[in-house]
Design a protein around this motif. Sequence first.
Motif, PDB file in Angstrom:
ATOM      1  N   UNK A  58       0.819  -1.213   0.000  1.00 14.23           N
ATOM      2  CA  UNK A  58       0.000   0.000   0.000  1.00 14.23           C
ATOM      3  C   UNK A  58       0.853   1.262   0.000  1.00 14.23           C
ATOM      4  N   UNK A  59       2.173   1.085  -0.070  1.00  8.00           N
ATOM      5  CA  UNK A  59       3.065   2.239  -0.039  1.00  8.00           C
ATOM      6  C   UNK A  59       3.901   2.357  -1.289  1.00  8.00           C
ATOM      7  N   UNK A  60       5.115   2.857  -1.131  1.00  8.97           N
ATOM      8  CA  UNK A  60       6.004   3.083  -2.251  1.00  8.97           C
ATOM      9  C   UNK A  60       6.713   1.819  -2.680  1.00  8.97           C
ATOM     10  N   UNK A  61       7.560   1.918  -3.704  1.00 11.32           N
ATOM     11  CA  UNK A  61       8.279   0.742  -4.194  1.00 11.32           C
ATOM     12  C   UNK A  61       9.202   0.184  -3.130  1.00 11.32           C
ATOM     13  N   UNK A  62       9.347  -1.130  -3.133  1.00 14.11           N
ATOM     14  CA  UNK A  62      10.168  -1.801  -2.127  1.00 14.11           C
ATOM     15  C   UNK A  62      10.853  -2.995  -2.781  1.00 14.11           C
ATOM     16  N   UNK A  85      11.893  -7.058  -6.676  1.00 10.28           N
ATOM     17  CA  UNK A  85      11.288  -5.739  -6.571  1.00 10.28           C
ATOM     18  C   UNK A  85       9.780  -5.878  -6.402  1.00 10.28           C
ATOM     19  N   UNK A  86       9.221  -5.031  -5.539  1.00 10.86           N
ATOM     20  CA  UNK A  86       7.773  -5.005  -5.297  1.00 10.86           C
ATOM     21  C   UNK A  86       7.271  -3.622  -5.696  1.00 10.86           C
ATOM     22  N   UNK A  87       6.526  -3.510  -6.804  1.00 12.87           N
ATOM     23  CA  UNK A  87       6.065  -2.184  -7.246  1.00 12.87           C
ATOM     24  C   UNK A  87       5.153  -1.528  -6.218  1.00 12.87           C
ATOM     25  N   UNK A  88       5.088  -0.198  -6.283  1.00 18.59           N
ATOM     26  CA  UNK A  88       4.149   0.526  -5.422  1.00 18.59           C
ATOM     27  C   UNK A  88       2.720   0.145  -5.783  1.00 18.59           C
ATOM     28  N   UNK A  89       1.841   0.218  -4.785  1.00 21.26           N
ATOM     29  CA  UNK A  89       0.404  -0.020  -4.984  1.00 21.26           C
ATOM     30  C   UNK A  89       0.155  -1.285  -5.800  1.00 21.26           C
ATOM     31  N   UNK A 174       3.225   8.225 -15.980  1.00 25.43           N
ATOM     32  CA  UNK A 174       3.410   9.041 -14.780  1.00 25.43           C
ATOM     33  C   UNK A 174       3.224   8.215 -13.511  1.00 25.43           C
ATOM     34  N   UNK A 175       2.424   7.144 -13.577  1.00 21.54           N
ATOM     35  CA  UNK A 175       2.147   6.313 -12.413  1.00 21.54           C
ATOM     36  C   UNK A 175       3.055   5.091 -12.327  1.00 21.54           C
ATOM     37  N   UNK A 176       3.871   4.837 -13.351  1.00 19.06           N
ATOM     38  CA  UNK A 176       4.719   3.650 -13.346  1.00 19.06           C
ATOM     39  C   UNK A 176       4.998   3.158 -14.756  1.00 19.06           C
ATOM     40  N   UNK A 223       1.685  -1.243 -14.129  1.00 19.26           N
ATOM     41  CA  UNK A 223       2.555  -1.510 -12.997  1.00 19.26           C
ATOM     42  C   UNK A 223       2.778  -0.218 -12.235  1.00 19.26           C
ATOM     43  N   UNK A 224       3.019  -0.339 -10.943  1.00 18.81           N
ATOM     44  CA  UNK A 224       3.336   0.841 -10.156  1.00 18.81           C
ATOM     45  C   UNK A 224       4.784   1.258 -10.338  1.00 18.81           C
ATOM     46  N   UNK A 225       5.215   2.177  -9.489  1.00 22.70           N
ATOM     47  CA  UNK A 225       6.587   2.661  -9.518  1.00 22.70           C
ATOM     48  C   UNK A 225       7.506   1.556  -9.008  1.00 22.70           C
ATOM     49  N   UNK A 226       8.706   1.460  -9.606  1.00 22.83           N
ATOM     50  CA  UNK A 226       9.679   0.439  -9.243  1.00 22.83           C
ATOM     51  C   UNK A 226      10.921   1.060  -8.611  1.00 22.83           C
TER      52      UNK A 226
END
Length: 261
Positions: A58-62, A85-89, A174-176, A223-226
């Motif tokens: 539920x947060x940022x990339x990790x 890598x775990x994308x954001x959201x 813009x979202x990933x 995909x979310x942010x990486x």
Amino acid sequence: MKATNTLRFVLAAMMLIAMAIWQFVPRTSHEILISDAVAAPIDGDPGAIGVFLKLTNTGGPDRLVGASSEVAATTRIEGPMPTLAVPSASTPSLSADGAFLYLSDIKGDLDDGRTLPVTLKFEKAGDITTRARLVAPKTKGAAASFGLFGIGDICQVGEGEPAPKIALRVNQTAQGWEVGVISSDFEFTPDLVDGPHVPGTGHGHLYLDGLKLQRLYAPSASLGVLPAGSYEIRVTLNTNDHRAYVLDDVPVTATARLTVD
């Protein structure tokens, strides 16, 4: 005395300004939840189990950088990469048809229903511990023999059946990232999922360095942010009953690489 009072006033003002700036600077949270954790003995590998579970970021990339368990001699990420890598959201999973946790030399009996403690180590979110419930053993299947991830099974395309082909298109947003799937002789059929196999129909599985991100019921996905790094995106085409399509002994799959600075 006046100099001292002036210094105190300046320091107090600086603290107030710093607090005001801190309130309005965007901050990225790092919160990952773990659910649906199960552990299955692996046939042909005595004392070893695979752990499969769902991640909800539920947060940022990790990044998942490791794992451990007090009941196992060794615990590792089983897949093409030692970290994931775990994308954001995002809601990826450690799955039988992708990267999963491999535990060996388990202490005690592997009785159905037993729960095993497992700790996942994330770069940002830190250590998160869960308990995985033991279920029926899993066979290794044929997937690995064809260069696919995990311990899943395959579906050989029969003579005279549609022969699916696939290619990928990856664009930054813009979202990933946006992944587009270009296929032929194949139809995405979300209404038939979990049903019997119908040649030339099914869905896709989307992976990031072996981590299963999601199923694809349409020819595109976001995909979310990486985190910064270089990654392989892979999509496989799968039957309604989740077996990977294989045509002439070659999996129906496509890959693309992306780099995040």
